[in-house]
Design a protein around this motif. Structure first.
Motif, PDB file in Angstrom:
ATOM      1  N   ASN A  41      12.094  -4.520   0.584  1.00  0.00           N
ATOM      2  CA  ASN A  41      11.091  -3.699  -0.079  1.00  0.00           C
ATOM      3  C   ASN A  41      10.995  -2.395   0.718  1.00  0.00           C
ATOM      4  OD1 ASN A  41       8.913  -2.515  -1.341  1.00  0.00           O
ATOM      5  ND2 ASN A  41       7.776  -4.437  -1.531  1.00  0.00           N
ATOM      6  N   PHE A  42      11.951  -1.518   0.477  1.00  0.00           N
ATOM      7  CA  PHE A  42      12.150  -0.325   1.297  1.00  0.00           C
ATOM      8  C   PHE A  42      10.965   0.636   1.268  1.00  0.00           C
ATOM      9  CE2 PHE A  42      16.284  -1.860  -0.274  1.00  0.00           C
ATOM     10  CZ  PHE A  42      16.842  -2.245   0.928  1.00  0.00           C
ATOM     11  N   GLY A  43      10.371   0.839   0.115  1.00  0.00           N
ATOM     12  CA  GLY A  43       9.240   1.758   0.009  1.00  0.00           C
ATOM     13  C   GLY A  43       8.020   1.256   0.746  1.00  0.00           C
ATOM     14  N   ALA A  44       7.721  -0.028   0.589  1.00  0.00           N
ATOM     15  CA  ALA A  44       6.575  -0.609   1.293  1.00  0.00           C
ATOM     16  C   ALA A  44       6.814  -0.567   2.798  1.00  0.00           C
ATOM     17  CB  ALA A  44       6.337  -2.044   0.829  1.00  0.00           C
ATOM     18  N   GLU A  45       8.059  -0.790   3.208  1.00  0.00           N
ATOM     19  CA  GLU A  45       8.399  -0.714   4.624  1.00  0.00           C
ATOM     20  C   GLU A  45       8.141   0.699   5.156  1.00  0.00           C
ATOM     21  OE1 GLU A  45      12.126  -1.755   7.568  1.00  0.00           O
ATOM     22  OE2 GLU A  45      12.573  -0.668   5.700  1.00  0.00           O
ATOM     23  N   ALA A  46       8.563   1.708   4.403  1.00  0.00           N
ATOM     24  CA  ALA A  46       8.350   3.100   4.822  1.00  0.00           C
ATOM     25  C   ALA A  46       6.858   3.396   4.959  1.00  0.00           C
ATOM     26  CB  ALA A  46       8.991   4.071   3.820  1.00  0.00           C
ATOM     27  N   ALA A  47       6.068   2.988   3.976  1.00  0.00           N
ATOM     28  CA  ALA A  47       4.624   3.231   4.026  1.00  0.00           C
ATOM     29  C   ALA A  47       4.011   2.559   5.245  1.00  0.00           C
ATOM     30  CB  ALA A  47       3.957   2.736   2.747  1.00  0.00           C
ATOM     31  N   SER A  48       4.403   1.334   5.510  1.00  0.00           N
ATOM     32  CA  SER A  48       3.869   0.589   6.644  1.00  0.00           C
ATOM     33  C   SER A  48       4.296   1.204   7.976  1.00  0.00           C
ATOM     34  CB  SER A  48       4.333  -0.869   6.565  1.00  0.00           C
ATOM     35  OG  SER A  48       3.923  -1.582   7.702  1.00  0.00           O
ATOM     36  N   GLU A  49       5.581   1.464   8.111  1.00  0.00           N
ATOM     37  CA  GLU A  49       6.113   1.998   9.373  1.00  0.00           C
ATOM     38  C   GLU A  49       5.588   3.402   9.680  1.00  0.00           C
ATOM     39  OE1 GLU A  49       8.087   0.562  11.811  1.00  0.00           O
ATOM     40  OE2 GLU A  49       7.656  -1.280  10.697  1.00  0.00           O
ATOM     41  N   LEU A  50       5.344   4.187   8.638  1.00  0.00           N
ATOM     42  CA  LEU A  50       4.849   5.553   8.831  1.00  0.00           C
ATOM     43  C   LEU A  50       3.325   5.621   8.754  1.00  0.00           C
ATOM     44  CD1 LEU A  50       7.568   7.457   6.744  1.00  0.00           C
ATOM     45  CD2 LEU A  50       7.395   7.281   9.245  1.00  0.00           C
ATOM     46  N   ASN A  51       2.697   4.441   8.579  1.00  0.00           N
ATOM     47  CA  ASN A  51       1.237   4.342   8.532  1.00  0.00           C
ATOM     48  C   ASN A  51       0.647   5.254   7.454  1.00  0.00           C
ATOM     49  OD1 ASN A  51      -1.189   3.198   9.333  1.00  0.00           O
ATOM     50  ND2 ASN A  51      -1.595   4.810  10.833  1.00  0.00           N
ATOM     51  N   LEU A  52       1.170   5.109   6.233  1.00  0.00           N
ATOM     52  CA  LEU A  52       0.771   5.966   5.116  1.00  0.00           C
ATOM     53  C   LEU A  52       0.182   5.145   3.978  1.00  0.00           C
ATOM     54  CD1 LEU A  52       4.010   8.130   4.972  1.00  0.00           C
ATOM     55  CD2 LEU A  52       1.762   8.902   5.756  1.00  0.00           C
ATOM     56  N   ASP A  53      -0.642   5.786   3.178  1.00  0.00           N
ATOM     57  CA  ASP A  53      -1.141   5.197   1.952  1.00  0.00           C
ATOM     58  C   ASP A  53       0.063   4.992   1.024  1.00  0.00           C
ATOM     59  OD1 ASP A  53      -2.175   4.734  -0.610  1.00  0.00           O
ATOM     60  OD2 ASP A  53      -3.714   6.283  -0.443  1.00  0.00           O
ATOM     61  N   PRO A  54       0.320   3.760   0.549  1.00  0.00           N
ATOM     62  CA  PRO A  54       1.475   3.517  -0.328  1.00  0.00           C
ATOM     63  C   PRO A  54       1.464   4.357  -1.612  1.00  0.00           C
ATOM     64  CG  PRO A  54       0.536   1.446   0.415  1.00  0.00           C
ATOM     65  CD  PRO A  54      -0.406   2.534   0.852  1.00  0.00           C
TER      66      PRO A  54
END
Length: 165
Positions: free
Chosen positions: A37-50
């Motif tokens: 789940n690449f997008g969710a991973e990016a949001a989590s790793e970058l500490n961003l609102d999905p």
């Protein structure tokens, strides 16, 4: 935002943005090879609102590939995408075809700098933010830019193509 002039992390997306004079901020993060789940991973790793992180999907609309950019917090509405580009029927494109036509691998498909130019539609929720995040052209790398700049560099349009999960 600043322009990234460091060529060491260059991707076709960053090269295209630099050539077009579009300001962007690169954001690298440690990609977990087991993650799908690449997008969710990016949001989590970058500490961003999905809702501010957007995924790039390719769909076949009446025989033509179309790039759809929607928040990772939701899903693509295929009917709405077809309607946005004047088509009748849309279905998700085969991942291998998407990789061949874009020049990127799944999980790292950027809407920018693709090998073949496609019609591009950005979900209208992007307008809620000054900047959004999209794939920078490889897993573990996102680009932050203004939605208006993304539309300009992709010759894209904006439409209501996303829906809640």
């Amino acid at each position: 935002m600043s322009k990234n002039r460091d060529a060491s992390g260059a991707t076709p997306a960053t090269v295209a943005l630099l050539a077009a004079g579009v300001p962007f901020t690169p954001h690298a993060y440690a990609h977990d090879a087991g993650s799908t789940n690449f997008g969710a991973e990016a949001a989590s790793e970058l500490n961003l609102d999905p809702e501010r992180v957007f995924k790039t999907l390719l769909a076949d609309v009446d025989g033509s590939l179309v790039v759809a950019i929607v928040p990772v917090s939701g899903k693509l509405d295929l009917k709405a995408l077809a309607s946005a580009v004047g088509g009748r029927k849309a279905e998700m494109a085969d991942p291998k075809l998407a990789e061949r036509r874009t020049g990127y691998i799944v999980g790292g498909i950027s809407p920018i700098g693709q090998k073949t130019k496609h019609a591009t539609v950005l979900d209208e929720t992007a307008e809620l933010f000054d900047t959004i995040f999209v794939s920078g052209g490889k897993r573990g790398f996102d680009i932050e830019l203004a939605p208006t700049d993304l539309l300009r560099v992709t010759d894209g349009i904006i439409a209501a193509i996303g829906r809640d999960s």
